[in-house]
Write a protein that holds these residues in place. Structure first.
Motif, PDB file in Angstrom:
ATOM      1  N   ASP A 244      41.039  -3.860 -77.837  1.00  0.00           N
ATOM      2  CA  ASP A 244      42.161  -3.540 -76.968  1.00  0.00           C
ATOM      3  C   ASP A 244      43.425  -4.146 -77.574  1.00  0.00           C
ATOM      4  OD1 ASP A 244      42.168  -6.280 -76.300  1.00  0.00           O
ATOM      5  OD2 ASP A 244      41.119  -5.943 -74.420  1.00  0.00           O
TER       6      ASP A 244
ATOM      7  N   THR B 187      44.258   1.628 -80.204  1.00  0.00           N
ATOM      8  CA  THR B 187      42.901   1.236 -79.823  1.00  0.00           C
ATOM      9  C   THR B 187      42.256   2.187 -78.814  1.00  0.00           C
ATOM     10  OG1 THR B 187      43.717  -0.250 -78.079  1.00  0.00           O
ATOM     11  CG2 THR B 187      43.382  -1.204 -80.269  1.00  0.00           C
TER      12      THR B 187
ATOM     13  N   VAL C 270      35.815   1.421 -79.133  1.00  0.00           N
ATOM     14  CA  VAL C 270      34.997   0.538 -78.293  1.00  0.00           C
ATOM     15  C   VAL C 270      35.091  -0.900 -78.778  1.00  0.00           C
ATOM     16  CG1 VAL C 270      32.650   0.058 -77.488  1.00  0.00           C
ATOM     17  CG2 VAL C 270      33.424   2.419 -77.733  1.00  0.00           C
ATOM     18  N   GLY C 271      35.380  -1.803 -77.828  1.00  0.00           N
ATOM     19  CA  GLY C 271      35.398  -3.228 -78.124  1.00  0.00           C
ATOM     20  C   GLY C 271      36.737  -3.776 -78.558  1.00  0.00           C
TER      21      GLY C 271
ATOM     22  N   ALA D 226      31.214  -7.443 -79.261  1.00  0.00           N
ATOM     23  CA  ALA D 226      31.273  -5.982 -79.398  1.00  0.00           C
ATOM     24  C   ALA D 226      30.648  -5.511 -80.714  1.00  0.00           C
ATOM     25  CB  ALA D 226      32.718  -5.506 -79.311  1.00  0.00           C
TER      26      ALA D 226
ATOM     27  N   GLY E 233      40.111   4.611 -77.213  1.00  0.00           N
ATOM     28  CA  GLY E 233      38.834   5.191 -77.604  1.00  0.00           C
ATOM     29  C   GLY E 233      38.037   4.373 -78.604  1.00  0.00           C
TER      30      GLY E 233
ATOM     31  N   GLU F 111      30.727  -1.993 -88.546  1.00  0.00           N
ATOM     32  CA  GLU F 111      31.323  -1.342 -87.372  1.00  0.00           C
ATOM     33  C   GLU F 111      32.778  -1.769 -87.198  1.00  0.00           C
ATOM     34  OE1 GLU F 111      28.440  -3.040 -87.389  1.00  0.00           O
ATOM     35  OE2 GLU F 111      26.953  -1.473 -87.048  1.00  0.00           O
TER      36      GLU F 111
END
Length: 151
Positions: free
Chosen positions: A34, A27, A31-32, A76, A29, A98
């Motif tokens: 983890d 994960t 975004v949103g 996100a 880099g 996305e």
């Protein structure tokens, strides 16, 4: 004994801390996402649209935890919710474009990590390992009806 070694290695791979370490790498880099929300996003990618209850069962999280992580992913812009046509009381979670892109980015990262880890192996060894791993998966974890979680 090889089976004993395989069992020990699989057990180590499945330890929560080891999975979290791998998820952190995947994960990085993205975004949103983890290490805590990764299983929800990855599970939706594998299972397709699902209710939080079904998704929680499939990925081994409590429903409330899966819902909380799905909310973070929704905020996100990676997951969307819609009314579930099969159950008016439930909502169905789906990946957004996305979210699909994030999954693709993480799958590419995993392939790179595996390629690096296997870089000192001979191509024939890697091909044999892939075939044996697939047979092991087929023998140990038969795909439940309606849950294409394998790929």
């Amino acid at each position: 004994m090889p089976a004993e070694q395989i069992a020990a290695d699989l057990g180590a791979l499945l330890l929560r801390g080891n999975r979290a370490h791998l998820y952190d790498r995947l994960t990085e880099g993205v975004v949103g996402v983890d290490s805590t929300t990764y299983p929800v996003l990855s599970g939706l990618a594998r299972a397709g649209p699902a209710t939080a209850s079904r998704l929680a069962d499939l990925i081994g999280l409590d429903r409330t935890v899966a819902t909380r992580y799905a909310t973070r992913l929704e905020q996100a812009g990676l997951v969307t919710r819609a009314a579930d046509a099969d159950d008016a009381r439930a909502t169905r979670l789906s990946l957004t474009p996305e979210g699909r892109q994030a999954v693709q980015t993480m799958r590419t990262a995993l392939e790179s990590i595996l390629a690096e880890a296997l870089s000192t192996s001979e191509p024939e060894e890697i091909e044999t390992f892939a075939r044996v791993l697939q047979r092991l998966l087929d023998a140990l974890v038969p795909a439940p009806p309606g849950a294409p979680l394998r790929r």
